[in-house]
Design a protein around this motif. Structure first.
Motif, PDB file in Angstrom:
ATOM      1  N   THR A  81       0.832  -1.204   0.000  1.00 28.57           N
ATOM      2  CA  THR A  81       0.000   0.000   0.000  1.00 28.57           C
ATOM      3  C   THR A  81       0.864   1.250   0.000  1.00 28.57           C
ATOM      4  O   THR A  81       0.620   2.197  -0.756  1.00 28.57           O
ATOM      5  N   ASN A 120       1.823   6.370  -7.011  1.00 33.97           N
ATOM      6  CA  ASN A 120       0.770   7.281  -7.466  1.00 33.97           C
ATOM      7  C   ASN A 120       1.229   8.735  -7.398  1.00 33.97           C
ATOM      8  O   ASN A 120       0.906   9.538  -8.275  1.00 33.97           O
ATOM      9  N   TYR A 175       2.425   1.628  -3.480  1.00 37.41           N
ATOM     10  CA  TYR A 175       1.477   2.118  -4.482  1.00 37.41           C
ATOM     11  C   TYR A 175       1.130   3.585  -4.265  1.00 37.41           C
ATOM     12  O   TYR A 175       0.987   4.341  -5.229  1.00 37.41           O
TER      13      TYR A 175
END
Length: 157
Positions: A133, A140, A136
């Motif tokens: 998480t 992003n 990512y």
């Protein structure tokens, strides 16, 4: 069922951990191919993972102790604690007339080992998820930065 699930989960996690290095190398090659220059480090990830680890270990120990206490009850005499625990919590393995101290010790050891293993596997899954998480989210941010730079360059042309 619990013991079979614990062993099966252990095998699955072992296979995942053996392939993790190969998977991370592949991940880096994909990032290089996408020309993602630098993914910023998550400075808080180590602290978050330690906090989760402490919480899971403490919670697992409390849960196991509460399970033992619920099996034996508060009214059980100290000499009968082991016998009561084994016959109530593992009655599917032993009948009362089959009870033996050596078997009881082996069952307690197996029970504790399986519980620790189960909690360890839960912890690994949680830590993998938190790490992915975080990764990512940082990817992003990189993609957003690249998109904004591209958009800014297109507007200024």
């Amino acid at each position: 069922m619990f013991y079979a699930a614990a062993i099966t989960s252990h095998i699955v996690i072992w296979r995942l951990s053996c392939s993790w290095q190969r998977l991370s190398i592949y991940w880096l090659s994909v990032e290089s191919a996408l020309n993602i220059k630098q993914v910023p480090r998550d400075e808080t990830l180590k602290r978050k993972l330690r906090t989760v680890t402490i919480f899971i270990c403490f919670g697992g120990a409390v849960e196991h102790l509460m399970n033992i206490l619920s099996s034996i009850g508060l009214h059980c005499a100290p000499p009968d604690v082991m016998r009561t625990y084994i016959l109530k919590s593992h009655g599917f393995l032993l009948l009362e007339h089959e009870y033996n101290e050596m078997i009881a010790l082996a069952v307690v050891f197996a029970s504790i080992f399986a519980t620790v293993l189960w909690n360890f596997l839960d912890l690994l899954i949680i830590l993998y998820c938190k790490g992915l998480t975080s990764r990512y989210l940082r990817l992003n941010i990189c993609v957003e930065t690249i998109c904004l730079e591209t958009q800014h360059n297109n507007i200024s042309k």
